[in-house]
Write a protein that holds these residues in place. Structure first.
Motif: not given
Length: 326
Positions: A243-253
């Motif tokens: 996931t983007f999250k586990e790769l260290g990135y926060e998304l708005i959606g």
């Protein structure tokens, strides 16, 4: 004598008007009770072949059997979803013209441009049916196997990425992500639907694409490589994709919701009948299996719950669109 005649004419006129009003009221009540008595048109504001089209056909197959009338799926792409939304907004509010729409055409497009409708006042929400995460994908022949490799490429040269359309949710989420990184040269290429973006990527006309998972799963390992998904947790059907999250990135959606709406003056009784049928569809084992195979998580909300969600998201996305335009 003339006065008496005039009074008689007036009385007859009032009686006729009263009978017409009663007839109209009775007709409307009968229409709601007997609905549907002919085919229903279910519009999607995208090109055929994408996630919305797939969901519309799964739902329509169940609903037309449940309600006893054909549900025809009609594709009306264009204007970042506004073409289909405007067509249904202007349709007769009798339950025979409804739309399977998503977060983009509902709460992003009208906040980015003057498209002639407000989802909170011009439509009645019927049911939310799903909430699907996105995946960022590349052509398997590109030599790129991780999100970081794609971002490194974008730091060295221009990278093009496709979505279902300018101003739609995939575009807004990705554009906000690109902007947050600061040093990426990524150009957005809009298409009229997810299927068109996938086709362009398979043909090496763009470097990457952001699509709902259902649109790319059929090509995973068979032309396309999924680099990351936008859900908070790894997907059951894609356990090896981060996931983007586990790769260290926060998304708005985290993904796109899809739901059924109708013109604003559609009778509540008809909205309720449609909502009940859609709820039954989403509880049917065969429908559940079709959604699961497509990688589309069912996320049912009834008319009242969906209405509140649309109000809340419309306000939130208005702020997001404004910030991206600054």
């Amino acid at each position: 004598m003339k006065v008496l005649t005039s009074l008689k004419v007036l009385a007859v006129g009032v009686l006729v008007m009263g009978m017409a009003a009663c007839s109209k009221s009775g007709s409307e009540a009968e229409s709601a009770d007997s609905y549907p008595s002919r085919a229903i048109s279910l519009t999607i504001p995208y090109a055929a072949g994408g996630s919305a089209d797939l969901q519309a056909r799964i739902i329509s197959d169940f609903v037309d059997k449940d309600l006893g009338e054909t549900v025809n799926v009609i594709s009306k792409p264009g204007g970042a979803g506004s073409t289909g939304m405007t067509a249904v907004k202007s349709a007769k509010p009798d339950g025979y013209n409804i739309i399977l729409t998503a977060v983009g055409p509902s709460t992003l497009t009208p906040n980015a441009n003057n498209v002639g409708y407000d989802v909170t006042t011009d439509f009645k929400q019927v049911s939310q049916i799903s909430e699907a995460p996105y995946g960022i994908v590349v052509n398997s022949g590109s030599g790129i196997s991780t999100l970081e490799e794609l971002l490194d490429m974008a730091r060295e040269k221009k990278v093009t990425y496709g979505t279902t359309g300018a101003g739609l949710h995939q575009h807004v989420v990705t554009a906000a992500f690109v902007k947050s990184q600061g040093d990426l040269d990524m150009e957005h290429i809009p298409f009229e639907g997810g299927a068109e973006a996938v086709t362009a990527l398979l043909g090496n006309h763009i470097n990457a694409s952001v699509n709902t998972i259902s649109e790319v799963i059929p090509h995973a390992g068979n032309g396309l490589t999924i680099l990351a998904v936008t859900s908070d947790e790894r997907l059951e059907e894609l356990p090896d994709i981060p996931t983007f999250k586990e790769l260290g990135y926060e998304l708005i959606g985290k993904g796109a919701w899809f739901g059924i709406m109708a013109p604003k003056d559609t009778p509540d009784e008809i909205v309720s009948k449609l909502d009940d049928s859609i709820k039954k569809a989403l509880e049917d084992p065969a429908v559940i299996e079709q959604f699961k195979k497509a990688g589309i998580p069912i996320a049912y909300l009834n008319a009242e719950e969906f209405t509140q969600k649309v109000i809340d998201e419309n306000e939130k996305n208005k702020e997001v669109v404004t910030s991206l335009n600054n």
